[in-house]
Scaffold this motif. Structure first.
Motif, PDB file in Angstrom:
ATOM      1  N   SER A 137       3.281  -2.531 -10.780  1.00  0.00           N
ATOM      2  CA  SER A 137       2.881  -3.863 -10.316  1.00  0.00           C
ATOM      3  C   SER A 137       3.626  -4.249  -9.036  1.00  0.00           C
ATOM      4  CB  SER A 137       3.162  -4.903 -11.409  1.00  0.00           C
ATOM      5  OG  SER A 137       2.380  -4.640 -12.560  1.00  0.00           O
ATOM      6  N   ALA A 138       4.917  -3.883  -8.974  1.00  0.00           N
ATOM      7  CA  ALA A 138       5.716  -4.209  -7.784  1.00  0.00           C
ATOM      8  C   ALA A 138       5.205  -3.474  -6.555  1.00  0.00           C
ATOM      9  CB  ALA A 138       7.183  -3.866  -8.042  1.00  0.00           C
ATOM     10  N   VAL A 139       4.860  -2.188  -6.724  1.00  0.00           N
ATOM     11  CA  VAL A 139       4.343  -1.398  -5.599  1.00  0.00           C
ATOM     12  C   VAL A 139       2.980  -1.924  -5.162  1.00  0.00           C
ATOM     13  CG1 VAL A 139       3.555   0.889  -4.875  1.00  0.00           C
ATOM     14  CG2 VAL A 139       5.657   0.668  -6.208  1.00  0.00           C
ATOM     15  N   GLU A 140       2.122  -2.255  -6.125  1.00  0.00           N
ATOM     16  CA  GLU A 140       0.805  -2.809  -5.793  1.00  0.00           C
ATOM     17  C   GLU A 140       0.931  -4.142  -5.063  1.00  0.00           C
ATOM     18  OE1 GLU A 140      -1.313  -3.007  -9.442  1.00  0.00           O
ATOM     19  OE2 GLU A 140      -1.825  -0.865  -9.484  1.00  0.00           O
ATOM     20  N   ALA A 141       1.871  -4.973  -5.500  1.00  0.00           N
ATOM     21  CA  ALA A 141       2.091  -6.262  -4.838  1.00  0.00           C
ATOM     22  C   ALA A 141       2.554  -6.057  -3.396  1.00  0.00           C
ATOM     23  CB  ALA A 141       3.118  -7.079  -5.621  1.00  0.00           C
ATOM     24  N   LEU A 142       3.439  -5.062  -3.210  1.00  0.00           N
ATOM     25  CA  LEU A 142       3.911  -4.760  -1.858  1.00  0.00           C
ATOM     26  C   LEU A 142       2.760  -4.282  -0.987  1.00  0.00           C
ATOM     27  CD1 LEU A 142       6.183  -4.372   0.205  1.00  0.00           C
ATOM     28  CD2 LEU A 142       6.552  -2.085  -0.767  1.00  0.00           C
ATOM     29  N   GLU A 143       1.908  -3.419  -1.541  1.00  0.00           N
ATOM     30  CA  GLU A 143       0.757  -2.909  -0.795  1.00  0.00           C
ATOM     31  C   GLU A 143      -0.151  -4.049  -0.341  1.00  0.00           C
ATOM     32  OE1 GLU A 143      -2.493   0.697  -1.283  1.00  0.00           O
ATOM     33  OE2 GLU A 143      -1.884  -0.425  -3.053  1.00  0.00           O
ATOM     34  N   PHE A 144      -0.381  -4.984  -1.238  1.00  0.00           N
ATOM     35  CA  PHE A 144      -1.224  -6.138  -0.926  1.00  0.00           C
ATOM     36  C   PHE A 144      -0.606  -6.983   0.200  1.00  0.00           C
ATOM     37  CE2 PHE A 144      -2.334 -10.615  -1.643  1.00  0.00           C
ATOM     38  CZ  PHE A 144      -3.728 -10.550  -1.580  1.00  0.00           C
ATOM     39  N   LYS A 145       0.710  -7.181   0.135  1.00  0.00           N
ATOM     40  CA  LYS A 145       1.378  -8.017   1.137  1.00  0.00           C
ATOM     41  C   LYS A 145       1.466  -7.317   2.494  1.00  0.00           C
ATOM     42  CE  LYS A 145       3.980 -10.756  -2.197  1.00  0.00           C
ATOM     43  NZ  LYS A 145       5.305 -11.146  -2.728  1.00  0.00           N
ATOM     44  N   VAL A 146       1.626  -5.996   2.493  1.00  0.00           N
ATOM     45  CA  VAL A 146       1.635  -5.245   3.760  1.00  0.00           C
ATOM     46  C   VAL A 146       0.278  -5.359   4.445  1.00  0.00           C
ATOM     47  CG1 VAL A 146       1.740  -2.942   4.781  1.00  0.00           C
ATOM     48  CG2 VAL A 146       3.465  -3.643   3.108  1.00  0.00           C
ATOM     49  N   ALA A 147      -0.796  -5.174   3.662  1.00  0.00           N
ATOM     50  CA  ALA A 147      -2.142  -5.295   4.226  1.00  0.00           C
ATOM     51  C   ALA A 147      -2.385  -6.706   4.742  1.00  0.00           C
ATOM     52  CB  ALA A 147      -3.176  -4.935   3.167  1.00  0.00           C
ATOM     53  N   ARG A 174       9.272 -11.549  11.737  1.00  0.00           N
ATOM     54  CA  ARG A 174       9.341 -12.398  10.540  1.00  0.00           C
ATOM     55  C   ARG A 174       8.708 -11.702   9.334  1.00  0.00           C
ATOM     56  NH1 ARG A 174       6.597 -16.012   7.539  1.00  0.00           N
ATOM     57  NH2 ARG A 174       4.634 -15.686   8.649  1.00  0.00           N
ATOM     58  N   ARG A 175       7.517 -11.150   9.549  1.00  0.00           N
ATOM     59  CA  ARG A 175       6.803 -10.502   8.449  1.00  0.00           C
ATOM     60  C   ARG A 175       7.550  -9.263   7.959  1.00  0.00           C
ATOM     61  NH1 ARG A 175       1.843 -12.779   6.291  1.00  0.00           N
ATOM     62  NH2 ARG A 175       1.121 -14.265   7.866  1.00  0.00           N
ATOM     63  N   THR A 176       8.115  -8.498   8.882  1.00  0.00           N
ATOM     64  CA  THR A 176       8.837  -7.285   8.503  1.00  0.00           C
ATOM     65  C   THR A 176      10.053  -7.622   7.650  1.00  0.00           C
ATOM     66  OG1 THR A 176       8.119  -6.143  10.514  1.00  0.00           O
ATOM     67  CG2 THR A 176      10.041  -5.250   9.382  1.00  0.00           C
ATOM     68  N   ARG A 177      10.742  -8.685   8.018  1.00  0.00           N
ATOM     69  CA  ARG A 177      11.913  -9.101   7.244  1.00  0.00           C
ATOM     70  C   ARG A 177      11.524  -9.436   5.806  1.00  0.00           C
ATOM     71  NH1 ARG A 177      13.180 -13.229  10.105  1.00  0.00           N
ATOM     72  NH2 ARG A 177      14.379 -12.053  11.640  1.00  0.00           N
ATOM     73  N   GLU A 178      10.427 -10.169   5.650  1.00  0.00           N
ATOM     74  CA  GLU A 178       9.967 -10.529   4.314  1.00  0.00           C
ATOM     75  C   GLU A 178       9.527  -9.300   3.525  1.00  0.00           C
ATOM     76  OE1 GLU A 178       6.866 -13.344   4.874  1.00  0.00           O
ATOM     77  OE2 GLU A 178       8.214 -14.977   5.485  1.00  0.00           O
ATOM     78  N   LEU A 179       8.818  -8.407   4.192  1.00  0.00           N
ATOM     79  CA  LEU A 179       8.325  -7.210   3.510  1.00  0.00           C
ATOM     80  C   LEU A 179       9.452  -6.276   3.104  1.00  0.00           C
ATOM     81  CD1 LEU A 179       5.201  -6.454   5.746  1.00  0.00           C
ATOM     82  CD2 LEU A 179       5.197  -7.293   3.385  1.00  0.00           C
ATOM     83  N   GLN A 180      10.515  -6.246   3.872  1.00  0.00           N
ATOM     84  CA  GLN A 180      11.655  -5.404   3.518  1.00  0.00           C
ATOM     85  C   GLN A 180      12.299  -5.872   2.219  1.00  0.00           C
ATOM     86  OE1 GLN A 180      13.883  -5.643   7.185  1.00  0.00           O
ATOM     87  NE2 GLN A 180      13.090  -3.681   7.926  1.00  0.00           N
ATOM     88  N   ARG A 181      12.354  -7.185   2.037  1.00  0.00           N
ATOM     89  CA  ARG A 181      12.883  -7.707   0.768  1.00  0.00           C
ATOM     90  C   ARG A 181      11.979  -7.303  -0.399  1.00  0.00           C
ATOM     91  NH1 ARG A 181      14.282 -12.387   3.979  1.00  0.00           N
ATOM     92  NH2 ARG A 181      12.310 -13.410   3.396  1.00  0.00           N
ATOM     93  N   GLU A 187       4.676   1.600   6.683  1.00  0.00           N
ATOM     94  CA  GLU A 187       3.664   0.647   7.141  1.00  0.00           C
ATOM     95  C   GLU A 187       4.219  -0.759   7.324  1.00  0.00           C
ATOM     96  OE1 GLU A 187       0.275   0.787   4.590  1.00  0.00           O
ATOM     97  OE2 GLU A 187       0.128   2.979   4.672  1.00  0.00           O
ATOM     98  N   LEU A 188       5.216  -1.146   6.514  1.00  0.00           N
ATOM     99  CA  LEU A 188       5.722  -2.516   6.601  1.00  0.00           C
ATOM    100  C   LEU A 188       6.422  -2.812   7.923  1.00  0.00           C
ATOM    101  CD1 LEU A 188       9.083  -2.678   6.149  1.00  0.00           C
ATOM    102  CD2 LEU A 188       8.452  -2.099   3.816  1.00  0.00           C
ATOM    103  N   LEU A 189       6.755  -1.753   8.664  1.00  0.00           N
ATOM    104  CA  LEU A 189       7.360  -1.955   9.990  1.00  0.00           C
ATOM    105  C   LEU A 189       6.321  -2.426  11.003  1.00  0.00           C
ATOM    106  CD1 LEU A 189       9.648   1.216  10.127  1.00  0.00           C
ATOM    107  CD2 LEU A 189      10.302  -1.122   9.538  1.00  0.00           C
ATOM    108  N   LEU A 190       5.023  -2.372  10.595  1.00  0.00           N
ATOM    109  CA  LEU A 190       3.908  -2.862  11.427  1.00  0.00           C
ATOM    110  C   LEU A 190       3.854  -2.169  12.787  1.00  0.00           C
ATOM    111  CD1 LEU A 190       4.073  -6.699  10.619  1.00  0.00           C
ATOM    112  CD2 LEU A 190       2.803  -4.898   9.438  1.00  0.00           C
ATOM    113  N   THR A 191       4.188  -0.876  12.804  1.00  0.00           N
ATOM    114  CA  THR A 191       4.147  -0.138  14.069  1.00  0.00           C
ATOM    115  C   THR A 191       2.711   0.038  14.565  1.00  0.00           C
ATOM    116  OG1 THR A 191       4.183   1.909  12.766  1.00  0.00           O
ATOM    117  CG2 THR A 191       6.278   1.129  13.648  1.00  0.00           C
TER     118      THR A 191
END
Length: 378
Positions: A153-163, A121-128, A59-63
């Motif tokens: 917590s890390a996975v939940e934070a990533l989920e929040f940022k992807v959304a 830009r967003r994908t680069r940040e989300l990949q980190r 999902e973070l690839l924002l396809t």
């Protein structure tokens, strides 16, 4: 080149994505080898986190966002041809649609460029963020409440940022998408109007042009009446019954049906004296339009329930046809030769010679001599 890439690390998104997937596989393998030191409950939690992280890495690839932009582009590419086809089939109103499509196409070009930059830009940040979540998950493979909690917590934070990233990019073209969908719906309404006219039980007059159509019901009583279509042209308002009726029933179940199609009323636009709208029924879900006709009309009025459309919008459309405001939306003028033929109204009855004193209003194509009953076409 291969040795240089090894020293630099993985540089392309595809390589990093593949590496994360491989890392997830290795982590899964490590989790299995450590099964003796990790409880079954923790193993189930870790597997769930692995699946969740894998989905987020997709999902973070924002396809999905890019798919939206591609769909908008495809729609805008097809609309000009569709409008040209509808014009060639005889629809002359809503002249603003061609210009509207041009403006939307220009807006798409700007929005697409801006959104594409934001996606990168967003994908680069989300990949980190995904790398950090994966590292936390790998550390949690050894078990322990604290490492697993940190991984969660890390996975939940990533989920929040992807959304959040998806919402932020979509907000950049949301209004454009709404306007494109609305324009597409307007064009589909025109196509449906022309298709229904081809199947109608009546024919338009030589200089008559269709404006709109909607599903409706002619209310003979408060609860029932024929169902069909309400047509508006630049000269008439027409209700055509068009529904399937049971011709044979067995135990109250229709086993045979036939289509009933016939004009209930056809009123010149100039004989509509008043249009009133109201919402009735539970929570006002019934769009009602009450029509009052002039004394010389065949009917005194009609109560119409509109289906799938707004009654106030239809009342406004009828008013614009009556006032002549709708002419401003014409893509081409009426043919002068046809107009002249329609406007040559006789002053005497060709049958009995009596003077004709009937007031001719917009939409009238015939008058009846009050002395001999002859029908005179105008």
């Amino acid at each position: 080149m291969s040795s240089q890439r090894k020293r630099r690390g993985l540089s392309s998104p595809a390589e990093r994505h593949a590496a994360r997937r491989t890392g997830g596989t290795r982590a899964s393998s490590r989790a299995s080898s450590r099964a003796s030191s990790v409880s079954e409950e923790s193993q189930a939690q870790l597997r769930q986190l692995q699946t969740q992280l894998g989905d987020l890495q997709e999902e973070l690839l924002l396809t999905a966002v890019q798919d939206d932009l591609d769909e908008i582009r495809t729609t805008l590419t097809l609309l000009p041809t569709e409008m040209e086809t509808l014009r060639s089939r005889g629809y002359v109103f809503r002249s603003f649609l061609e210009q509207k499509v041009q403006v939307l196409t220009s807006q798409w070009e700007d929005a697409s460029s801006e959104a594409s930059r934001e996606i990168v830009r967003r994908t680069r940040e989300l990949q980190r963020e995904a790398d950090e979540a994966e590292n936390a998950l790998q550390l949690a493979m050894g078990g322990g409440t604290v490492p697993i909690s940190r991984a969660e917590s890390a996975v939940e934070a990533l989920e929040f940022k992807v959304a959040g990233a998806q919402s932020a990019v979509r907000a950049m073209y949301d209004t454009l998408q709404q306007n494109v969908n609305q324009t597409k719906a307007q064009i589909e309404e025109i196509r449906w109007l022309l298709e229904e006219l081809e199947q109608a039980s009546f024919r338009l007059h030589p200089a008559e042009d269709p404006v709109a159509v909607c599903k409706a019901q002619y209310m003979e009583t408060k609860k029932d009446g024929p169902k069909g279509l309400l047509y508006l042209t630049d000269e008439r308002l027409i209700f055509e019954q068009k529904e399937k009726k049971a011709t044979k029933k067995v135990l109250f179940i229709a086993t045979e049906k036939e289509t009933v199609q016939d004009v209930i009323f056809s009123v010149p636009i100039g004989q509509i004296e008043r249009v009133e709208t109201s919402q009735k029924g539970f929570l006002g879900r019934k769009e009602i339009m009450e029509l009052v006709f002039a004394p010389e009309a065949d009917l005194s009025g009609a109560l119409i329930r509109l289906r799938g459309t707004d009654n106030e919008a239809w009342a406004g459309l009828i008013g614009r046809v009556q006032s002549g405001e709708i002419v401003k939306e014409r893509s081409r003028p009426k043919e002068e030769a046809v107009l002249e033929a329609v406007q040559n109204v006789p002053t005497t009855c060709p049958t009995c010679g009596a003077a004709i004193e009937v007031a001719v209003v917009r939409g009238m194509r015939q008058i009846t001599c009050e002395y001999c009953g002859s029908v005179i076409r105008i």
